[in-house]
Scaffold this motif. Structure first.
Motif, mmCIF file in Angstrom:
data_model
loop_
_atom_site.group_PDB
_atom_site.id
_atom_site.type_symbol
_atom_site.label_atom_id
_atom_site.label_comp_id
_atom_site.label_asym_id
_atom_site.label_seq_id
_atom_site.Cartn_x
_atom_site.Cartn_y
_atom_site.Cartn_z
ATOM 1 N N UNK A 14 1.104 -0.858 -0.060
ATOM 2 C CA UNK A 14 0.272 -0.039 -0.013
ATOM 3 C C UNK A 14 0.854 1.224 -0.438
ATOM 4 N N UNK A 15 1.864 1.119 1.315
ATOM 5 C CA UNK A 15 2.366 2.528 0.802
ATOM 6 C C UNK A 15 4.083 2.265 -0.364
ATOM 7 N N UNK A 16 4.212 1.821 -1.277
ATOM 8 C CA UNK A 16 4.939 1.551 -2.359
ATOM 9 C C UNK A 16 3.415 2.436 -3.263
ATOM 10 N N UNK A 17 2.469 2.048 -3.555
ATOM 11 C CA UNK A 17 1.314 2.339 -4.452
ATOM 12 C C UNK A 17 1.394 3.757 -4.008
ATOM 13 N N UNK A 18 0.966 4.113 -2.462
ATOM 14 C CA UNK A 18 0.852 5.833 -2.301
ATOM 15 C C UNK A 18 2.769 6.482 -3.206
ATOM 16 N N UNK A 19 3.378 5.997 -2.812
ATOM 17 C CA UNK A 19 4.304 6.626 -3.283
ATOM 18 C C UNK A 19 4.856 6.624 -4.959
ATOM 19 N N UNK A 20 4.654 5.790 -5.403
ATOM 20 C CA UNK A 20 4.193 5.654 -7.266
ATOM 21 C C UNK A 20 2.937 6.777 -7.585
ATOM 22 N N UNK A 21 2.075 7.026 -6.869
ATOM 23 C CA UNK A 21 1.014 8.290 -6.598
ATOM 24 C C UNK A 21 1.431 9.447 -6.555
ATOM 25 N N UNK A 22 2.077 9.280 -5.227
ATOM 26 C CA UNK A 22 3.043 10.654 -4.879
ATOM 27 C C UNK A 22 3.835 10.817 -6.244
ATOM 28 N N UNK A 23 4.699 10.682 -6.448
ATOM 29 C CA UNK A 23 5.849 10.896 -7.992
ATOM 30 C C UNK A 23 5.285 11.641 -8.598
ATOM 31 N N UNK A 24 4.193 10.229 -9.223
ATOM 32 C CA UNK A 24 3.599 10.776 -10.412
ATOM 33 C C UNK A 24 2.801 11.504 -10.269
ATOM 34 N N UNK A 25 2.323 12.601 -9.329
ATOM 35 C CA UNK A 25 1.438 13.534 -9.468
ATOM 36 C C UNK A 25 3.130 14.506 -9.348
ATOM 37 N N UNK A 26 3.865 14.966 -8.519
ATOM 38 C CA UNK A 26 5.256 15.790 -8.467
ATOM 39 C C UNK A 26 6.320 15.645 -9.943
ATOM 40 N N UNK A 27 6.051 14.754 -10.601
ATOM 41 C CA UNK A 27 6.762 14.304 -11.911
ATOM 42 C C UNK A 27 5.690 15.400 -12.749
ATOM 43 N N UNK A 28 3.699 14.851 -13.097
ATOM 44 C CA UNK A 28 3.463 16.039 -13.966
ATOM 45 C C UNK A 28 3.099 17.110 -13.434
ATOM 46 N N UNK A 29 3.299 17.675 -12.417
ATOM 47 C CA UNK A 29 3.818 19.164 -11.787
ATOM 48 C C UNK A 29 4.908 19.863 -12.687
ATOM 49 N N UNK A 30 6.096 18.884 -12.235
ATOM 50 C CA UNK A 30 7.734 19.766 -12.848
ATOM 51 C C UNK A 30 7.200 19.585 -14.103
ATOM 52 N N UNK A 31 6.754 18.827 -14.216
ATOM 53 C CA UNK A 31 6.540 18.414 -16.588
ATOM 54 C C UNK A 31 5.730 19.691 -16.832
ATOM 55 N N UNK A 32 4.630 20.161 -15.911
ATOM 56 C CA UNK A 32 3.772 20.792 -16.790
ATOM 57 C C UNK A 32 4.602 22.557 -16.233
ATOM 58 N N UNK A 33 5.338 22.709 -15.468
ATOM 59 C CA UNK A 33 6.510 23.975 -15.349
ATOM 60 C C UNK A 33 7.454 24.498 -16.397
ATOM 61 N N UNK A 34 7.981 22.872 -16.464
ATOM 62 C CA UNK A 34 8.905 22.605 -17.011
ATOM 63 C C UNK A 34 8.002 22.740 -19.016
ATOM 64 N N UNK A 35 7.937 22.953 -18.925
ATOM 65 C CA UNK A 35 6.914 22.773 -20.563
ATOM 66 C C UNK A 35 6.085 24.172 -20.697
ATOM 67 N N UNK A 36 5.718 25.068 -19.630
ATOM 68 C CA UNK A 36 4.915 26.205 -19.939
ATOM 69 C C UNK A 36 6.754 27.244 -19.856
ATOM 70 N N UNK A 37 7.560 26.545 -19.350
ATOM 71 C CA UNK A 37 9.059 28.011 -19.252
ATOM 72 C C UNK A 37 9.682 27.397 -20.584
ATOM 73 N N UNK A 38 9.153 26.578 -21.320
ATOM 74 C CA UNK A 38 9.834 26.097 -23.033
ATOM 75 C C UNK A 38 11.180 25.471 -22.831
ATOM 76 N N UNK A 39 10.861 24.851 -21.667
ATOM 77 C CA UNK A 39 12.154 23.708 -21.648
ATOM 78 C C UNK A 39 12.192 22.740 -23.311
ATOM 79 N N UNK A 40 10.619 21.952 -22.942
ATOM 80 C CA UNK A 40 10.652 21.009 -23.677
ATOM 81 C C UNK A 40 10.806 21.122 -24.981
ATOM 82 N N UNK A 41 10.924 22.516 -25.888
ATOM 83 C CA UNK A 41 11.354 23.024 -27.201
ATOM 84 C C UNK A 41 12.622 22.852 -27.207
#
Length: 102
Positions: A14-41
């Motif tokens: 259960x804790x591993x599932x919670x960790x994966x979910x938290x990491x996914x949320x964090x990765x999506x947040x950082x990814x959105x910020x990176x894309x907004x800043x133009x890093x993807x280009x």
């Protein structure tokens, strides 16, 4: 009374599932910020980008412990901060300096 190993394994799963979910949320947040800043280009190797992110993380860690960019931004908006806490790490990052560009 001690817990049986099967119960401990269930809790770990259960804790591993919670960790994966938290990491996914964090990765999506950082990814959105990176894309907004133009890093993807920017054509940059993953190792170079990771090094730049590590540098940025280090800058935020060196700042006031326990504060975030948002907290500093609120202080700066109210006129009580200096502005250097939030602008320095963001303007001198990989996108601004061209670090790692191919």
């Amino acid at each position: 009374m001690k817990k049986p190993s099967s119960k401990i394994r269930e809790e770990i799963a259960k804790l591993q599932d919670q960790l994966r979910a938290a990491e996914t949320r964090e990765a999506e947040r950082i990814g959105r910020i990176a894309l907004k800043s133009g890093i993807g280009e920017i054509d940059i190797e993953e190792a170079g980008l990771q090094a730049a992110f590590e540098e940025i993380a280090g800058r935020f860690r060196e700042g006031k412990k326990g504060t975030t960019g948002r907290a500093n931004a609120r202080k700066n908006a109210s006129g009580t901060g200096t502005g250097s806490e939030t602008t320095s790490p963001l303007t001198a990052g990989a996108g601004a300096s061209g670090v790692g560009e191919a």
